[in-house]
Design a protein around this motif. Structure first.
Motif, PDB file in Angstrom:
ATOM      1  N   ALA A 190     -14.461 -73.806 -15.082  1.00 61.86           N
ATOM      2  CA  ALA A 190     -15.425 -73.627 -13.973  1.00 61.86           C
ATOM      3  C   ALA A 190     -15.697 -72.169 -13.137  1.00 61.86           C
ATOM      4  O   ALA A 190     -16.892 -72.147 -13.034  1.00 61.86           O
ATOM      5  N   ASP A 191     -14.850 -71.460 -13.579  1.00 66.99           N
ATOM      6  CA  ASP A 191     -14.972 -70.074 -12.824  1.00 66.99           C
ATOM      7  C   ASP A 191     -15.933 -69.348 -13.630  1.00 66.99           C
ATOM      8  O   ASP A 191     -16.374 -68.199 -13.511  1.00 66.99           O
ATOM      9  N   LYS A 192     -16.488 -69.661 -14.954  1.00 65.33           N
ATOM     10  CA  LYS A 192     -17.508 -68.936 -15.662  1.00 65.33           C
ATOM     11  C   LYS A 192     -18.906 -69.544 -15.746  1.00 65.33           C
ATOM     12  O   LYS A 192     -19.701 -69.138 -16.334  1.00 65.33           O
ATOM     13  N   ILE A 193     -18.823 -70.649 -14.848  1.00 64.54           N
ATOM     14  CA  ILE A 193     -20.178 -71.310 -14.876  1.00 64.54           C
ATOM     15  C   ILE A 193     -21.399 -70.532 -14.156  1.00 64.54           C
ATOM     16  O   ILE A 193     -22.504 -70.392 -14.807  1.00 64.54           O
ATOM     17  N   GLU A 194     -20.678 -70.014 -13.077  1.00 68.00           N
ATOM     18  CA  GLU A 194     -22.112 -69.465 -12.135  1.00 68.00           C
ATOM     19  C   GLU A 194     -22.630 -68.393 -12.970  1.00 68.00           C
ATOM     20  O   GLU A 194     -23.859 -68.167 -12.644  1.00 68.00           O
ATOM     21  N   ASP A 195     -22.191 -67.548 -13.784  1.00 63.17           N
ATOM     22  CA  ASP A 195     -22.594 -66.345 -14.487  1.00 63.17           C
ATOM     23  C   ASP A 195     -23.847 -66.862 -15.463  1.00 63.17           C
ATOM     24  O   ASP A 195     -24.626 -65.961 -15.909  1.00 63.17           O
ATOM     25  N   LEU A 196     -23.760 -68.186 -15.826  1.00 62.36           N
ATOM     26  CA  LEU A 196     -24.697 -68.632 -16.882  1.00 62.36           C
ATOM     27  C   LEU A 196     -26.094 -69.449 -16.138  1.00 62.36           C
ATOM     28  O   LEU A 196     -27.117 -69.798 -16.759  1.00 62.36           O
ATOM     29  N   ILE A 197     -25.827 -69.492 -14.781  1.00 61.41           N
ATOM     30  CA  ILE A 197     -26.734 -70.178 -13.922  1.00 61.41           C
ATOM     31  C   ILE A 197     -28.273 -69.198 -14.204  1.00 61.41           C
ATOM     32  O   ILE A 197     -28.098 -68.094 -13.554  1.00 61.41           O
ATOM     33  N   THR A 198     -29.381 -69.856 -14.570  1.00 62.59           N
ATOM     34  CA  THR A 198     -30.527 -69.370 -14.290  1.00 62.59           C
ATOM     35  C   THR A 198     -31.459 -69.986 -13.470  1.00 62.59           C
ATOM     36  O   THR A 198     -31.240 -71.001 -13.117  1.00 62.59           O
ATOM     37  N   SER A 199     -32.766 -69.408 -13.577  1.00 57.52           N
ATOM     38  CA  SER A 199     -33.859 -70.363 -12.713  1.00 57.52           C
ATOM     39  C   SER A 199     -34.077 -71.601 -13.471  1.00 57.52           C
ATOM     40  O   SER A 199     -34.741 -72.423 -12.689  1.00 57.52           O
ATOM     41  N   LYS A 200     -33.732 -71.695 -14.890  1.00 52.28           N
ATOM     42  CA  LYS A 200     -34.192 -72.871 -15.533  1.00 52.28           C
ATOM     43  C   LYS A 200     -33.233 -74.083 -15.499  1.00 52.28           C
ATOM     44  O   LYS A 200     -33.127 -75.220 -15.967  1.00 52.28           O
ATOM     45  N   THR A 201     -31.895 -73.280 -14.911  1.00 52.24           N
ATOM     46  CA  THR A 201     -30.746 -74.462 -14.967  1.00 52.24           C
ATOM     47  C   THR A 201     -30.976 -75.648 -13.904  1.00 52.24           C
ATOM     48  O   THR A 201     -31.208 -75.431 -12.748  1.00 52.24           O
ATOM     49  N   SER A 202     -30.984 -76.949 -14.654  1.00 53.26           N
ATOM     50  CA  SER A 202     -30.999 -78.081 -13.818  1.00 53.26           C
ATOM     51  C   SER A 202     -29.722 -78.815 -13.375  1.00 53.26           C
ATOM     52  O   SER A 202     -29.582 -79.629 -12.746  1.00 53.26           O
ATOM     53  N   ALA A 203     -28.692 -78.683 -14.295  1.00 54.48           N
ATOM     54  CA  ALA A 203     -27.410 -79.307 -14.100  1.00 54.48           C
ATOM     55  C   ALA A 203     -26.393 -78.794 -14.945  1.00 54.48           C
ATOM     56  O   ALA A 203     -26.219 -77.906 -15.550  1.00 54.48           O
ATOM     57  N   ILE A 204     -25.089 -79.422 -14.706  1.00 57.84           N
ATOM     58  CA  ILE A 204     -23.819 -78.985 -15.257  1.00 57.84           C
ATOM     59  C   ILE A 204     -23.427 -80.162 -15.915  1.00 57.84           C
ATOM     60  O   ILE A 204     -23.441 -81.312 -15.336  1.00 57.84           O
ATOM     61  N   MET A 205     -23.014 -80.208 -17.231  1.00 54.29           N
ATOM     62  CA  MET A 205     -22.454 -81.289 -17.840  1.00 54.29           C
ATOM     63  C   MET A 205     -20.964 -81.265 -18.492  1.00 54.29           C
ATOM     64  O   MET A 205     -21.016 -80.822 -19.610  1.00 54.29           O
ATOM     65  N   PRO A 206     -20.183 -81.370 -17.742  1.00 55.99           N
ATOM     66  CA  PRO A 206     -18.795 -80.823 -18.152  1.00 55.99           C
ATOM     67  C   PRO A 206     -18.323 -82.336 -19.007  1.00 55.99           C
ATOM     68  O   PRO A 206     -18.789 -83.324 -18.777  1.00 55.99           O
ATOM     69  N   VAL A 207     -17.152 -82.096 -19.787  1.00 53.63           N
ATOM     70  CA  VAL A 207     -16.754 -83.251 -20.509  1.00 53.63           C
ATOM     71  C   VAL A 207     -15.361 -83.190 -20.126  1.00 53.63           C
ATOM     72  O   VAL A 207     -14.487 -82.150 -19.951  1.00 53.63           O
ATOM     73  N   HIS A 208     -14.774 -84.556 -19.575  1.00 53.32           N
ATOM     74  CA  HIS A 208     -13.062 -84.453 -19.330  1.00 53.32           C
ATOM     75  C   HIS A 208     -12.583 -84.701 -20.631  1.00 53.32           C
ATOM     76  O   HIS A 208     -12.186 -85.849 -21.106  1.00 53.32           O
ATOM     77  N   VAL A 209     -12.163 -83.725 -21.232  1.00 48.02           N
ATOM     78  CA  VAL A 209     -11.615 -83.724 -22.643  1.00 48.02           C
ATOM     79  C   VAL A 209     -10.515 -84.430 -22.817  1.00 48.02           C
ATOM     80  O   VAL A 209      -9.352 -83.912 -21.997  1.00 48.02           O
ATOM     81  N   PHE A 210     -10.414 -85.125 -23.755  1.00 44.34           N
ATOM     82  CA  PHE A 210      -9.043 -85.889 -24.066  1.00 44.34           C
ATOM     83  C   PHE A 210      -8.514 -86.738 -22.737  1.00 44.34           C
ATOM     84  O   PHE A 210      -7.540 -86.898 -22.502  1.00 44.34           O
ATOM     85  N   GLY A 211      -9.462 -86.947 -22.086  1.00 44.82           N
ATOM     86  CA  GLY A 211      -9.274 -87.821 -20.774  1.00 44.82           C
ATOM     87  C   GLY A 211      -8.617 -86.859 -19.599  1.00 44.82           C
ATOM     88  O   GLY A 211      -7.901 -87.226 -18.667  1.00 44.82           O
ATOM     89  N   ASN A 212      -8.515 -85.552 -19.759  1.00 44.97           N
ATOM     90  CA  ASN A 212      -8.090 -84.794 -18.715  1.00 44.97           C
ATOM     91  C   ASN A 212      -8.977 -84.167 -17.626  1.00 44.97           C
ATOM     92  O   ASN A 212     -10.005 -83.543 -18.235  1.00 44.97           O
TER      93      ASN A 212
END
Ligand SMILES: Cc1ncc(COP(=O)(O)O)c(C=O)c1O
Length: 375
Positions: free
Chosen positions: A118-140
């Protein structure tokens, strides 16, 4: 250490939860007599209601599989441009974006829970970003609080791939209530299944009707087609299997919890093996039992372990290897700042876990693993 013989029968990573065939037959007779095989019949309606109760969600829509549910979730949320997601997932997560003409932007993962960092998401946001799509990997569960905070601040939607998360709660809140939409897979390999199938859960009542149209060709009534939808309906046989499987889920989770504990007590102190960090405030479903193998300290690579286990008739899986960024059609040089994801993809191994296995089998699989370690 005493030598362990290979298992007589192959042990796969997962076996489906199977309802009693007599009950399946009864359901088939019921459906045959109704002559209503698909298109939102009694079984479909009943399953939707039962799942809403079980998952403790406000809204739930059923689909013929989880992948198409993801694709339609993207459409109903009207996502565009770029979506920030994880490279450490099943291909369907990324493909669902790509098939909607959206560019997946890959964010690195955490080393402790393999989820989007989560702490690395903001660096990747641009004017084109519309959403975040995380995965709860292995049910965690992901860091849902931080992700929500970032989404609010940057006016982004959040769509969770909760394919592995059936029945999981985080801080006593059902996992399907976080974000704008969550997708659950009901594939035969999942703890709850409809052979093939999936569902979307969401808090916004307004999404319900559009999702209905999207999965039903956009048809409103016999003479009105409102939008270019697809055919993503769950049929009556799938829904019936779901109703029967649902009654078996709690027991399956109870057994897997025990099996999971047996693995943990056997493997927690083995040098070179790292276990998934489990959070205290989570009610887990024990869908998978992943471990990381560190080549240097275990003195054998993950790939070697995978091959050696086969000699004992134990079929582990390298979930998720390769990373989505390694698929030829996605790779691009500026999307390679993902050192943790690369490390985890090279070290991950999921061990067999399903309710039919005994604690003794799990102990023996653990022993085989420990015996492989070169001293
Ligand atoms: C993380 C993840 N997302 C999406 C899917 C796709 O779901 P389905 O197989 O129901 O289409 C899976 C499949 O198992 C998965 O593991």
């Amino acid at each position: 250490m005493k030598e362990i013989k290979p298992f007589k029968e192959p042990i796969y990573i997962i076996r489906p939860v199977l309802p009693d065939l007599k009950d399946v037959n009864k359901k088939i007779v019921e459906i045959w007599n109704s002559k209503w095989l698909t298109n939102f019949g009694d079984q479909h309606r009943a399953l939707e209601e039962e799942l809403k109760k079980y998952l403790k969600v406000r809204n739930l829509s059923l689909f013929c599989n989880g992948t198409i549910a993801l694709q339609l979730a993207i459409q109903v949320l009207e996502l565009t441009g770029e979506v920030i997601t994880t490279p450490f997932t099943f291909p369907a997560t990324s493909h669902s974006l790509y098939l909607n003409n959206i560019t997946p932007i890959y964010c690195d993962i955490n080393l402790n829970d393999f989820n989007l960092a989560a702490d690395k998401i903001e660096d990747l946001i641009t004017s084109k970003t519309s959403a975040i799509m995380p995965v709860h990997v292995f049910g965690n569960p992901c860091d849902v609080e931080k992700i929500e905070q970032i989404a609010k601040k940057n006016d982004l939607k959040v769509m969770y791939d909760a394919a592995h998360c059936f029945g999981v709660d985080y801080k006593e809140k059902p996992i399907g209530t976080f974000g704008d939409i969550s997708m659950f897979s009901f594939h035969a390999t999942k703890i709850f299944h409809t052979i093939e199938g999936g569902a979307l859960t969401y808090n916004d009542d307004d999404l319900k009707d559009k999702l209905y149209l999207l999965k039903n060709f956009g048809i409103r009534d016999e003479e009105t087609v409102l939008l270019p939808g697809t055919n993503a309906k769950m049929n009556e046989l799938q829904a019936a299997i779901g109703l029967l499987t649902l009654s078996l889920v709690d027991e399956e989770i109870r057994i897997r919890k025990k099996l999971s504990e047996v693995y943990t007590s056997n493997l927690k102190d083995v040098e070179g093996i790292r276990l998934l960090d489990r959070k205290k405030d989570v009610k887990y479903n024990y869908q998978y039992y992943p471990i990381l193998i560190d080549t240097e300290t275990f003195k054998m690579s993950r790939d070697q372990v995978y091959e050696e286990m086969k000699k004992y008739n134990v079929f582990t899986r390298k979930y998720f290897y390769p990373l989505c960024t390694d698929y030829k059609f996605y790779s691009s040089e500026d999307q390679n700042n993902i050192p943790n994801a690369k490390k985890v993809a090279n070290e991950i191994l999921c061990l067999p876990i399903y309710g039919e296995l005994s604690e003794e089998v799990i102990s023996n699989i653990s022993k085989i693993l420990k015996n492989l370690k070169k001293t």
